[in-house]
Design a protein around this motif. Structure first.
Motif, PDB file in Angstrom:
ATOM      1  N   GLN A   1      -4.745   3.196 -11.223  1.00 17.94           N
ATOM      2  CA  GLN A   1      -3.492   3.371 -11.939  1.00 17.94           C
ATOM      3  C   GLN A   1      -2.523   2.279 -11.488  1.00 17.94           C
ATOM      4  O   GLN A   1      -2.894   1.386 -10.731  1.00 17.94           O
ATOM      5  CB  GLN A   1      -2.942   4.757 -11.634  1.00 17.94           C
ATOM      6  CG  GLN A   1      -3.895   5.877 -11.999  1.00 17.94           C
ATOM      7  CD  GLN A   1      -3.467   7.203 -11.410  1.00 17.94           C
ATOM      8  OE1 GLN A   1      -2.305   7.450 -11.179  1.00 17.94           O
ATOM      9  NE2 GLN A   1      -4.436   8.058 -11.152  1.00 17.94           N
ATOM     10  N   ASP A   2      -1.278   2.363 -11.931  1.00 18.21           N
ATOM     11  CA  ASP A   2      -0.262   1.395 -11.531  1.00 18.21           C
ATOM     12  C   ASP A   2       1.038   2.129 -11.184  1.00 18.21           C
ATOM     13  O   ASP A   2       2.055   1.954 -11.852  1.00 18.21           O
ATOM     14  CB  ASP A   2      -0.037   0.375 -12.644  1.00 18.21           C
ATOM     15  CG  ASP A   2       0.833  -0.783 -12.204  1.00 18.21           C
ATOM     16  OD1 ASP A   2       0.929  -1.043 -10.984  1.00 18.21           O
ATOM     17  OD2 ASP A   2       1.442  -1.422 -13.079  1.00 18.21           O
ATOM     18  N   PRO A   3       1.002   2.965 -10.137  1.00 20.22           N
ATOM     19  CA  PRO A   3       2.206   3.724  -9.789  1.00 20.22           C
ATOM     20  C   PRO A   3       3.278   2.816  -9.185  1.00 20.22           C
ATOM     21  O   PRO A   3       2.962   1.799  -8.563  1.00 20.22           O
ATOM     22  CB  PRO A   3       1.697   4.724  -8.746  1.00 20.22           C
ATOM     23  CG  PRO A   3       0.557   4.012  -8.091  1.00 20.22           C
ATOM     24  CD  PRO A   3      -0.093   3.218  -9.204  1.00 20.22           C
ATOM     25  N   PRO A   4       4.544   3.175  -9.368  1.00 17.27           N
ATOM     26  CA  PRO A   4       5.605   2.369  -8.760  1.00 17.27           C
ATOM     27  C   PRO A   4       5.562   2.509  -7.236  1.00 17.27           C
ATOM     28  O   PRO A   4       5.118   3.537  -6.710  1.00 17.27           O
ATOM     29  CB  PRO A   4       6.888   2.975  -9.335  1.00 17.27           C
ATOM     30  CG  PRO A   4       6.522   4.366  -9.717  1.00 17.27           C
ATOM     31  CD  PRO A   4       5.062   4.320 -10.103  1.00 17.27           C
ATOM     32  N   PRO A   5       6.007   1.494  -6.510  1.00 19.15           N
ATOM     33  CA  PRO A   5       6.028   1.583  -5.049  1.00 19.15           C
ATOM     34  C   PRO A   5       7.009   2.662  -4.593  1.00 19.15           C
ATOM     35  O   PRO A   5       8.120   2.754  -5.115  1.00 19.15           O
ATOM     36  CB  PRO A   5       6.484   0.195  -4.609  1.00 19.15           C
ATOM     37  CG  PRO A   5       7.124  -0.417  -5.794  1.00 19.15           C
ATOM     38  CD  PRO A   5       6.519   0.219  -6.999  1.00 19.15           C
TER      39      PRO A   5
ATOM     40  N   SER B   1      -3.179   4.810  -6.203  1.00 18.59           N
ATOM     41  CA  SER B   1      -3.237   6.203  -6.640  1.00 18.59           C
ATOM     42  C   SER B   1      -1.855   6.829  -6.645  1.00 18.59           C
ATOM     43  O   SER B   1      -1.505   7.570  -7.558  1.00 18.59           O
ATOM     44  CB  SER B   1      -4.155   7.027  -5.731  1.00 18.59           C
ATOM     45  OG  SER B   1      -5.487   6.613  -5.853  1.00 18.59           O
ATOM     46  N   CYS B   2      -1.043   6.519  -5.603  1.00 15.68           N
ATOM     47  CA  CYS B   2       0.236   7.223  -5.460  1.00 15.68           C
ATOM     48  C   CYS B   2       1.440   6.317  -5.217  1.00 15.68           C
ATOM     49  O   CYS B   2       2.568   6.804  -5.196  1.00 15.68           O
ATOM     50  CB  CYS B   2       0.140   8.255  -4.341  1.00 15.68           C
ATOM     51  SG  CYS B   2       0.043   7.539  -2.681  1.00 15.68           S
TER      52      CYS B   2
ATOM     53  N   VAL C   1      -8.179   2.709  -3.555  1.00 16.21           N
ATOM     54  CA  VAL C   1      -7.857   1.314  -3.859  1.00 16.21           C
ATOM     55  C   VAL C   1      -6.404   0.990  -3.501  1.00 16.21           C
ATOM     56  O   VAL C   1      -5.484   1.732  -3.839  1.00 16.21           O
ATOM     57  CB  VAL C   1      -8.105   0.992  -5.350  1.00 16.21           C
ATOM     58  CG1 VAL C   1      -7.775  -0.461  -5.665  1.00 16.21           C
ATOM     59  CG2 VAL C   1      -9.555   1.290  -5.728  1.00 16.21           C
ATOM     60  N   VAL C   2      -6.235  -0.156  -2.825  1.00  9.96           N
ATOM     61  CA  VAL C   2      -4.904  -0.698  -2.558  1.00  9.96           C
ATOM     62  C   VAL C   2      -4.814  -2.073  -3.204  1.00  9.96           C
ATOM     63  O   VAL C   2      -5.826  -2.723  -3.463  1.00  9.96           O
ATOM     64  CB  VAL C   2      -4.590  -0.834  -1.047  1.00  9.96           C
ATOM     65  CG1 VAL C   2      -4.500   0.519  -0.387  1.00  9.96           C
ATOM     66  CG2 VAL C   2      -5.585  -1.726  -0.342  1.00  9.96           C
ATOM     67  N   ALA C   3      -3.579  -2.481  -3.450  1.00 10.59           N
ATOM     68  CA  ALA C   3      -3.311  -3.832  -3.948  1.00 10.59           C
ATOM     69  C   ALA C   3      -2.387  -4.511  -2.957  1.00 10.59           C
ATOM     70  O   ALA C   3      -1.595  -3.855  -2.275  1.00 10.59           O
ATOM     71  CB  ALA C   3      -2.643  -3.771  -5.318  1.00 10.59           C
ATOM     72  N   SER C   4      -2.483  -5.817  -2.891  1.00  9.19           N
ATOM     73  CA  SER C   4      -1.529  -6.551  -2.077  1.00  9.19           C
ATOM     74  C   SER C   4      -0.133  -6.286  -2.621  1.00  9.19           C
ATOM     75  O   SER C   4       0.084  -6.238  -3.837  1.00  9.19           O
ATOM     76  CB  SER C   4      -1.815  -8.050  -2.121  1.00  9.19           C
ATOM     77  OG  SER C   4      -0.803  -8.747  -1.422  1.00  9.19           O
TER      78      SER C   4
END
Length: 85
Positions: free
Chosen positions: A11-15, A39-40, A65-68
């Motif tokens: 997904q693309d949740p906001p930080p 995810s969150c 999954v994490v993104a930079s």
């Protein structure tokens, strides 16, 4: 070539804390690089940081999954499959 279903389903949740690592901000620790949980939206520090909070978050939640969260970087990492995407 190894594929990863987790990278395809993110997904693309906001930080949750756009100013830095949630745990480091609450304890006064410093971080090296930041990662965003896809995810969150949890923001945690990388494994080069003393707290290693992004990996700790994965171990607590199983969010794979994490993104930079670094400016100019556009990659994702799956903890389960140990693959970058």
């Amino acid at each position: 070539m190894h594929t990863c279903e987790h990278l395809a389903l993110v997904q693309d949740p906001p930080p949750r804390t756009p100013q830095g690592c949630e745990e480091c901000l609450s304890t006064g620790m410093r971080w090296v690089h930041l990662r965003r949980c896809l995810s969150c939206g949890h923001i945690g520090c990388c494994d080069s940081s003393p707290g290693k909070h992004a990996t700790a978050h994965y171990k607590e939640t199983d969010h794979p999954v994490v993104a930079s969260f670094e400016p100019g970087e556009d990659w994702r990492w799956c903890y389960i499959d140990n693959i970058i995407g």
